[in-house]
Scaffold this motif. Structure first.
Motif, PDB file in Angstrom:
ATOM      1  N   TYR A  21     -13.683  58.353  38.842  1.00  9.54           N
ATOM      2  CA  TYR A  21     -14.074  58.462  37.432  1.00  9.54           C
ATOM      3  C   TYR A  21     -13.952  59.909  36.949  1.00  9.54           C
ATOM      4  O   TYR A  21     -13.521  60.170  35.826  1.00  9.54           O
ATOM      5  N   GLY A  22     -14.330  60.835  37.805  1.00  9.52           N
ATOM      6  CA  GLY A  22     -14.181  62.245  37.465  1.00  9.52           C
ATOM      7  C   GLY A  22     -12.717  62.632  37.348  1.00  9.52           C
ATOM      8  O   GLY A  22     -12.334  63.379  36.433  1.00  9.52           O
ATOM      9  N   ASN A  23     -11.884  62.132  38.263  1.00 12.32           N
ATOM     10  CA  ASN A  23     -10.450  62.384  38.199  1.00 12.32           C
ATOM     11  C   ASN A  23      -9.861  61.889  36.884  1.00 12.32           C
ATOM     12  O   ASN A  23      -9.031  62.558  36.262  1.00 12.32           O
ATOM     13  N   ASN A  60     -21.958  65.549  49.515  1.00 13.84           N
ATOM     14  CA  ASN A  60     -22.017  64.147  49.072  1.00 13.84           C
ATOM     15  C   ASN A  60     -21.236  63.871  47.792  1.00 13.84           C
ATOM     16  O   ASN A  60     -21.679  63.092  46.933  1.00 13.84           O
ATOM     17  N   VAL A  61     -20.084  64.533  47.632  1.00 15.10           N
ATOM     18  CA  VAL A  61     -19.202  64.281  46.496  1.00 15.10           C
ATOM     19  C   VAL A  61     -18.251  63.144  46.871  1.00 15.10           C
ATOM     20  O   VAL A  61     -17.518  63.232  47.852  1.00 15.10           O
ATOM     21  N   ARG A  62     -18.269  62.075  46.072  1.00 14.63           N
ATOM     22  CA  ARG A  62     -17.504  60.876  46.422  1.00 14.63           C
ATOM     23  C   ARG A  62     -16.101  60.926  45.811  1.00 14.63           C
ATOM     24  O   ARG A  62     -15.842  60.310  44.776  1.00 14.63           O
ATOM     25  N   THR A  63     -15.202  61.651  46.427  1.00 13.25           N
ATOM     26  CA  THR A  63     -13.799  61.636  46.025  1.00 13.25           C
ATOM     27  C   THR A  63     -13.077  60.545  46.798  1.00 13.25           C
ATOM     28  O   THR A  63     -13.642  59.925  47.709  1.00 13.25           O
ATOM     29  N   LEU A  64     -11.827  60.301  46.450  1.00 14.14           N
ATOM     30  CA  LEU A  64     -11.054  59.326  47.221  1.00 14.14           C
ATOM     31  C   LEU A  64     -10.941  59.765  48.669  1.00 14.14           C
ATOM     32  O   LEU A  64     -10.969  58.940  49.588  1.00 14.14           O
ATOM     33  N   ALA A  65     -10.821  61.076  48.876  1.00 12.29           N
ATOM     34  CA  ALA A  65     -10.680  61.596  50.238  1.00 12.29           C
ATOM     35  C   ALA A  65     -11.935  61.354  51.066  1.00 12.29           C
ATOM     36  O   ALA A  65     -11.857  60.993  52.244  1.00 12.29           O
ATOM     37  N   THR A  66     -13.108  61.555  50.475  1.00  8.78           N
ATOM     38  CA  THR A  66     -14.349  61.389  51.245  1.00  8.78           C
ATOM     39  C   THR A  66     -14.734  59.921  51.400  1.00  8.78           C
ATOM     40  O   THR A  66     -15.498  59.575  52.302  1.00  8.78           O
ATOM     41  N   THR A  67     -14.230  59.037  50.535  1.00 13.90           N
ATOM     42  CA  THR A  67     -14.569  57.616  50.635  1.00 13.90           C
ATOM     43  C   THR A  67     -13.516  56.813  51.391  1.00 13.90           C
ATOM     44  O   THR A  67     -13.851  55.929  52.179  1.00 13.90           O
ATOM     45  N   LEU A 118     -11.410  61.501  34.026  1.00  7.07           N
ATOM     46  CA  LEU A 118     -11.847  62.335  32.904  1.00  7.07           C
ATOM     47  C   LEU A 118     -11.060  63.636  32.844  1.00  7.07           C
ATOM     48  O   LEU A 118     -10.638  64.073  31.766  1.00  7.07           O
ATOM     49  N   VAL A 119     -10.838  64.268  34.006  1.00  4.00           N
ATOM     50  CA  VAL A 119     -10.061  65.511  34.026  1.00  4.00           C
ATOM     51  C   VAL A 119      -8.635  65.248  33.541  1.00  4.00           C
ATOM     52  O   VAL A 119      -8.073  66.027  32.761  1.00  4.00           O
ATOM     53  N   ALA A 120      -8.044  64.145  33.998  1.00  2.00           N
ATOM     54  CA  ALA A 120      -6.686  63.797  33.566  1.00  2.00           C
ATOM     55  C   ALA A 120      -6.645  63.574  32.058  1.00  2.00           C
ATOM     56  O   ALA A 120      -5.693  63.984  31.374  1.00  2.00           O
ATOM     57  N   THR A 121      -7.695  62.948  31.526  1.00  2.00           N
ATOM     58  CA  THR A 121      -7.758  62.690  30.084  1.00  2.00           C
ATOM     59  C   THR A 121      -7.882  63.987  29.295  1.00  2.00           C
ATOM     60  O   THR A 121      -7.157  64.202  28.316  1.00  2.00           O
ATOM     61  N   THR A 122      -8.795  64.873  29.707  1.00  2.00           N
ATOM     62  CA  THR A 122      -8.984  66.129  28.969  1.00  2.00           C
ATOM     63  C   THR A 122      -7.750  67.027  29.063  1.00  2.00           C
ATOM     64  O   THR A 122      -7.422  67.739  28.108  1.00  2.00           O
ATOM     65  N   THR A 123      -7.058  66.981  30.203  1.00  2.00           N
ATOM     66  CA  THR A 123      -5.826  67.771  30.328  1.00  2.00           C
ATOM     67  C   THR A 123      -4.741  67.229  29.415  1.00  2.00           C
ATOM     68  O   THR A 123      -4.049  67.991  28.718  1.00  2.00           O
ATOM     69  N   ALA A 124      -4.578  65.914  29.405  1.00  2.00           N
ATOM     70  CA  ALA A 124      -3.580  65.298  28.527  1.00  2.00           C
ATOM     71  C   ALA A 124      -3.921  65.551  27.062  1.00  2.00           C
ATOM     72  O   ALA A 124      -3.025  65.652  26.210  1.00  2.00           O
ATOM     73  N   LEU A 125      -5.213  65.685  26.763  1.00  2.00           N
ATOM     74  CA  LEU A 125      -5.631  65.958  25.386  1.00  2.00           C
ATOM     75  C   LEU A 125      -5.145  67.323  24.887  1.00  2.00           C
ATOM     76  O   LEU A 125      -5.073  67.547  23.683  1.00  2.00           O
ATOM     77  N   SER A 126      -4.813  68.235  25.811  1.00  2.00           N
ATOM     78  CA  SER A 126      -4.258  69.525  25.393  1.00  2.00           C
ATOM     79  C   SER A 126      -2.975  69.305  24.602  1.00  2.00           C
ATOM     80  O   SER A 126      -2.761  69.911  23.539  1.00  2.00           O
ATOM     81  N   ILE A 127      -2.120  68.431  25.119  1.00  2.00           N
ATOM     82  CA  ILE A 127      -0.865  68.103  24.441  1.00  2.00           C
ATOM     83  C   ILE A 127      -1.143  67.290  23.179  1.00  2.00           C
ATOM     84  O   ILE A 127      -0.609  67.562  22.101  1.00  2.00           O
ATOM     85  N   PHE A 128      -2.007  66.295  23.325  1.00  2.00           N
ATOM     86  CA  PHE A 128      -2.375  65.440  22.200  1.00  2.00           C
ATOM     87  C   PHE A 128      -2.951  66.273  21.048  1.00  2.00           C
ATOM     88  O   PHE A 128      -2.667  66.012  19.876  1.00  2.00           O
ATOM     89  N   TYR A 129      -3.733  67.292  21.402  1.00  2.00           N
ATOM     90  CA  TYR A 129      -4.400  68.107  20.389  1.00  2.00           C
ATOM     91  C   TYR A 129      -3.398  68.873  19.536  1.00  2.00           C
ATOM     92  O   TYR A 129      -3.609  69.049  18.322  1.00  2.00           O
ATOM     93  N   GLY A 130      -2.315  69.338  20.165  1.00  2.07           N
ATOM     94  CA  GLY A 130      -1.283  70.018  19.382  1.00  2.07           C
ATOM     95  C   GLY A 130      -0.684  69.105  18.335  1.00  2.07           C
ATOM     96  O   GLY A 130      -0.458  69.511  17.184  1.00  2.07           O
ATOM     97  N   GLY A 131      -0.443  67.847  18.713  1.00  5.24           N
ATOM     98  CA  GLY A 131       0.057  66.874  17.747  1.00  5.24           C
ATOM     99  C   GLY A 131      -0.966  66.565  16.678  1.00  5.24           C
ATOM    100  O   GLY A 131      -0.640  66.422  15.494  1.00  5.24           O
ATOM    101  N   LEU A 132      -2.236  66.477  17.071  1.00  6.17           N
ATOM    102  CA  LEU A 132      -3.306  66.194  16.130  1.00  6.17           C
ATOM    103  C   LEU A 132      -3.433  67.297  15.091  1.00  6.17           C
ATOM    104  O   LEU A 132      -3.756  67.046  13.933  1.00  6.17           O
ATOM    105  N   ALA A 133      -3.160  68.538  15.509  1.00  2.00           N
ATOM    106  CA  ALA A 133      -3.231  69.664  14.578  1.00  2.00           C
ATOM    107  C   ALA A 133      -2.158  69.552  13.496  1.00  2.00           C
ATOM    108  O   ALA A 133      -2.361  70.004  12.361  1.00  2.00           O
TER     109      ALA A 133
END
Length: 283
Positions: free
Chosen positions: A131-133, A190-197, A135-150
């Motif tokens: 879920y954290g991954n 106790n961070v539940r990443t794909l690697a630790t799970t 969100l990070v992917a979404t906020t990063t992609a929003l960098s590009i999206f934001y330029g278009g939104l402007a």
């Protein structure tokens, strides 16, 4: 404390990359109407400031993990205090949101939601793994999206959708790789990443499958409107560095190398979409 420490804290190279993503998004959406300089620069500024704030607040909440994984970082090394870092994050977020006021109401809303998402990720969501991954992917992609939104024309969304999707996909893969790289510290905290799970080996298999899929679909933009420069950069930079990531050993050390290669792939992708959208190079 030093200027260098603050540049390390905000991850200035990543901030520049995020700002370039916004510039690319604006130019792709506007068909290179660079006369709209105010919106172009403001979108890059907002994205850069909020991205910087996100990196800083992440380090504030990650200090115990970084003591194991990255003790050289500014906060665990003692060059910058937690209070100084927290204050800096608040300032960066506040100035970024304030700057969005000169764009449009939708830009303000996206800026605010991104700040909330980045703080929530650093404080809580990062420890949930996938879920954290996402969100990070979404906020990063929003960098590009934001330029278009402007720019916000009648058809900006159709032009920005493809590069936004590619950014999301590549970032998601890179986040899983980072989870492999940070396995020891995440496991201890106790961070539940794909690697630790799922384990390092299975996580690597997922990464390599996703990257292989990305390579397969990467030529598609060339056939639906992007010019020949896109395919040239794809062949010269994006494909080679993505392949270098795929051929790494299924280890923590391999993840560290792959993360660096994927950064280059991401930058190559931004440049490919940027120059590939130049209207006077289309057939």
């Amino acid at each position: 404390m030093s200027f260098k420490s603050y540049m390390q804290l905000v991850r200035i190279h990543n901030v520049i990359g995020a700002a370039l993503g916004a510039i690319m998004g604006f130019l792709v959406s506007s068909k290179w109407q660079i006369l709209e300089a105010k919106q172009l620069l403001l979108s890059a500024l907002v994205v850069g400031l909020i991205a910087a704030g996100g990196y800083v607040i992440n380090d504030v909440y990650d200090v115990e993990i970084d003591k194991i994984n990255k003790p050289y970082r500014p906060i665990p090394s003692g060059s910058i205090s937690i209070n100084q870092a927290r204050t800096l994050a608040i300032i960066l977020f506040a100035v970024g949101v304030l700057a969005s006021i000169w764009l449009n109401v939708f830009a303000i809303i996206v800026a605010l939601l991104t700040v909330i998402g980045l703080v929530y990720y650093a404080k809580e969501l990062k420890r949930t793994g996938l879920y954290g991954n996402l969100l990070v992917a979404t906020t990063t992609a929003l960098s590009i999206f934001y330029g278009g939104l402007a720019f916000f024309s009648d058809d900006w969304l159709s032009r920005i959708a493809i590069p936004t999707f590619y950014s999301f996909f590549l970032t998601l893969t890179r986040e899983i790789v980072k989870g492999i790289e940070d396995y020891n510290g995440d496991l201890a905290n106790n961070v539940r990443t794909l690697a630790t799970t799922l384990g390092i080996n299975k996580s690597w298999k997922i990464v390599k499958a996703l990257l292989a899929l990305l390579l397969i679909v990467s030529p598609i933009p060339f056939f639906i409107g992007f010019n020949f420069i896109y395919i040239v950069i794809l062949i010269v930079a994006f494909i080679p560095f993505t392949i270098l990531s795929i051929v790494q050993k299924n280890t923590i050390e391999g993840a560290s190398k792959a993360r660096s290669y994927l950064k280059i792939s991401a930058i190559a992708g931004i440049i490919a979409f940027l120059l590939g959208s130049l209207p006077f190079f289309r057939g």
